[in-house]
Design a protein around this motif. Structure first.
Motif, PDB file in Angstrom:
ATOM      1  N   GLY A  25       8.302 -22.403 -68.028  1.00 45.23           N
ATOM      2  CA  GLY A  25       7.927 -22.470 -69.283  1.00 45.23           C
ATOM      3  C   GLY A  25       7.108 -24.174 -69.145  1.00 45.23           C
ATOM      4  O   GLY A  25       6.527 -24.230 -70.333  1.00 45.23           O
ATOM      5  N   ALA A  26       7.146 -24.786 -68.285  1.00 44.37           N
ATOM      6  CA  ALA A  26       6.427 -26.191 -68.195  1.00 44.37           C
ATOM      7  C   ALA A  26       5.524 -26.311 -67.064  1.00 44.37           C
ATOM      8  O   ALA A  26       4.449 -26.850 -67.143  1.00 44.37           O
ATOM      9  N   SER A  27       5.933 -26.192 -65.985  1.00 41.34           N
ATOM     10  CA  SER A  27       5.419 -26.359 -64.643  1.00 41.34           C
ATOM     11  C   SER A  27       4.691 -25.303 -63.963  1.00 41.34           C
ATOM     12  O   SER A  27       5.171 -24.111 -63.396  1.00 41.34           O
ATOM     13  N   GLY A  28       3.337 -25.159 -64.376  1.00 39.48           N
ATOM     14  CA  GLY A  28       2.315 -24.159 -63.731  1.00 39.48           C
ATOM     15  C   GLY A  28       1.760 -24.789 -62.683  1.00 39.48           C
ATOM     16  O   GLY A  28       1.682 -26.030 -62.203  1.00 39.48           O
ATOM     17  N   GLY A  29       0.480 -23.808 -62.231  1.00 42.51           N
ATOM     18  CA  GLY A  29      -0.253 -24.500 -61.236  1.00 42.51           C
ATOM     19  C   GLY A  29      -1.151 -25.559 -61.636  1.00 42.51           C
ATOM     20  O   GLY A  29      -1.102 -26.446 -60.519  1.00 42.51           O
ATOM     21  N   PHE A  41       4.449 -34.953 -55.209  1.00 40.00           N
ATOM     22  CA  PHE A  41       4.620 -33.505 -54.683  1.00 40.00           C
ATOM     23  C   PHE A  41       4.981 -32.615 -56.013  1.00 40.00           C
ATOM     24  O   PHE A  41       6.073 -32.931 -56.935  1.00 40.00           O
ATOM     25  N   GLY A  42       4.206 -31.567 -56.258  1.00 41.89           N
ATOM     26  CA  GLY A  42       4.568 -30.699 -57.438  1.00 41.89           C
ATOM     27  C   GLY A  42       5.145 -29.467 -57.229  1.00 41.89           C
ATOM     28  O   GLY A  42       4.687 -28.661 -56.136  1.00 41.89           O
ATOM     29  N   PHE A  43       6.228 -28.886 -57.939  1.00 42.59           N
ATOM     30  CA  PHE A  43       6.674 -27.628 -57.915  1.00 42.59           C
ATOM     31  C   PHE A  43       6.487 -26.848 -59.093  1.00 42.59           C
ATOM     32  O   PHE A  43       6.486 -27.291 -60.209  1.00 42.59           O
ATOM     33  N   LEU A  44       5.933 -25.679 -58.715  1.00 45.64           N
ATOM     34  CA  LEU A  44       5.644 -24.686 -60.039  1.00 45.64           C
ATOM     35  C   LEU A  44       6.967 -23.602 -60.007  1.00 45.64           C
ATOM     36  O   LEU A  44       7.601 -23.689 -59.287  1.00 45.64           O
ATOM     37  N   GLY A  75       5.016 -26.664 -54.067  1.00 45.91           N
ATOM     38  CA  GLY A  75       6.188 -25.659 -53.857  1.00 45.91           C
ATOM     39  C   GLY A  75       6.424 -24.991 -55.116  1.00 45.91           C
ATOM     40  O   GLY A  75       5.892 -24.930 -56.148  1.00 45.91           O
ATOM     41  N   ALA A  76       7.412 -24.012 -54.751  1.00 43.75           N
ATOM     42  CA  ALA A  76       7.795 -23.005 -55.933  1.00 43.75           C
ATOM     43  C   ALA A  76       9.213 -23.066 -56.150  1.00 43.75           C
ATOM     44  O   ALA A  76       9.936 -23.211 -55.050  1.00 43.75           O
ATOM     45  N   CYS A 233       0.881 -29.916 -69.009  1.00 40.78           N
ATOM     46  CA  CYS A 233       2.394 -29.116 -69.043  1.00 40.78           C
ATOM     47  C   CYS A 233       2.036 -27.775 -69.919  1.00 40.78           C
ATOM     48  O   CYS A 233       1.265 -27.901 -70.681  1.00 40.78           O
ATOM     49  N   GLN A 234       2.817 -26.847 -69.365  1.00 41.47           N
ATOM     50  CA  GLN A 234       2.461 -25.637 -70.174  1.00 41.47           C
ATOM     51  C   GLN A 234       3.264 -25.468 -71.477  1.00 41.47           C
ATOM     52  O   GLN A 234       3.243 -24.548 -72.136  1.00 41.47           O
TER      53      GLN A 234
END
Ligand SMILES: Cc1cc2nc3c(=O)[nH]c(=O)nc-3n(C[C@H](O)[C@H](O)[C@H](O)COP(=O)(O)O)c2cc1C
Length: 350
Positions: A25-29, A41-44, A75-76, A233-234
């Motif tokens: 609900g917060a980390s999207g693309g 480095f970002g994780f979705l 990353g996911a 942020c989503q």
């Protein structure tokens, strides 16, 4: 720009040891890509989305990263217990992430995480992916860390302390205790290969926090709550305003948050930290949960902020404004560099 070089920056080929947590609900693309573009480095997270929505998030990421095809430097993250449900739709989400060539998969909160690690490694083998997909596993105890290292040979361990926003073990130690315990248990093992980098997670929202954990021997920090005030942020506007208004003491742990929104089913002992709500206090003091749930649903329809669940960690206090994610990465990095320089200045020859 001064660089900070650690085992995680070398492993991921990044410029600063700041990892955005996969936050449902917060980390999207958009958020994940901006953090990676800024040198971290970002994780979705696909936690609450279906395949179509998750595919859209990859389109967004590809467009921001200017990578129309090929592997992605993000990353996911996946919840083990969601993957483990009967005929789980989450398995298709994991496969979609692998088809998109994510650099890393993050797994947490499951009874059988080894099964999903095998799935990722089999996918790599069949598709001939090199370098292989890195496996991050989030743990709350030394015992879990040792299993992840010895049995699964994970690439990165994330040590999540009790301060963390969102879900975590209700009995996790403070991250300041957990990280040194894990590092010392790993280094005490009879030589079974180099131990993986350990990242600290929980309540870390400033460069001072990052530098302190680097000094303790962590390879970097996983940062969640600090990015809830990122423009990308989503979180809804209501949630972002609540984060900005919150004090350090506002983020509390409880099992009731999940009961209010019918998302029970987490492994035993896992609860969540979010901003305190009158509804949670009412249920904890014995109010009828069915009635409280109705009131919360009504309040949410009216847009009443006190009826919205806003997951957040103990680092929520000093977050006062919205910022682009890249500015947050730069602020954390620059402050950490300044602290590291100041602490090295304490050293001198006798
Ligand atoms: C809004 C929110 C959602 C989260 N969702 C997930 C998730 O889907 N999977 C997961 O492993 N961890 C999740 N977490 C926990 C993070 O992985 C991480 O441990 C935590 O954000 C670190 O603490 P901090 O928020 O105090 O920085 C979430 C945290 C937050 C704040």
């Amino acid at each position: 720009m001064s660089t900070i070089k650690t085992a995680i920056t070398r492993l991921l080929g990044i410029k600063t040891p700041i990892v955005l947590a996969p936050m449902g609900g917060a980390s999207g693309g958009a958020l994940a890509s901006e953090v990676s573009l800024a040198g971290g480095f970002g994780f979705l997270s696909p936690a609450y989305t279906g395949v179509d929505k998750f595919r859209d998030e990859f389109h967004i990421a590809r467009s921001i990263l200017n990578r129309p095809s090929g592997p992605l430097p993000i990353g996911a993250g996946f919840l083990g217990w969601k993957l483990e449900e009967e005929r789980s739709p989450h398995v298709a989400l994991l496969e979609l992430a692998l088809e998109n060539g994510v650099q890393a998969i993050w797994l947490s909160f499951g009874e059988d995480l080894g099964r999903w690690i095998d799935l990722v490694r089999n996918h790599d083998q069949k598709s001939g992916k090199t370098p292989s997909t890195l496996i991050f596993v989030q743990v709350n105890t030394v015992e879990e860390a040792l299993i992840a290292f010895k049995n699964w040979k994970v690439d990165v361990l994330v040590a999540q302390g009790i301060e963390s926003g969102g879900h975590g073990s209700a009995s996790a130690p403070p991250v300041f205790n957990l990280v040194p315990q894990i590092l010392s248990a790993l280094s005490a093992l009879p030589s079974s290969g180099a131990p993986p980098p350990v990242l600290a997670a929980g309540g870390l929202s400033s460069g001072a926090h990052l530098s302190a954990f680097l000094t303790l021997g962590a390879a970097g920090a996983v940062v969640g709550t600090r990015f809830l005030v990122a423009e990308e942020c989503q979180y809804s506007d209501v949630q972002k305003r609540a984060i900005i208004a919150a004090k350090s003491s506002s983020a509390v742990r409880s099992y009731v948050f999940d009961k209010l929104r019918d998302t029970t089913g987490w492994p035993a002992g896992v609860n969540g930290r979010a901003l305190a709500m009158p509804a949670v206090e009412a249920v904890e003091s014995g109010a009828d949960i069915a009635k409280v749930k109705e009131e919360v649903a009504e309040g949410a329809k009216r847009g009443d902020p006190s009826s919205s669940i806003t997951w957040a960690g103990t680092g929520v206090g000093p977050l006062y404004r919205l910022q682009p994610a890249k500015d947050i990465v730069r602020e954390l990095h620059d402050a950490a560099v300044a602290y590291l320089k100041a602490s090295s200045a304490l050293l001198g020859d006798a």
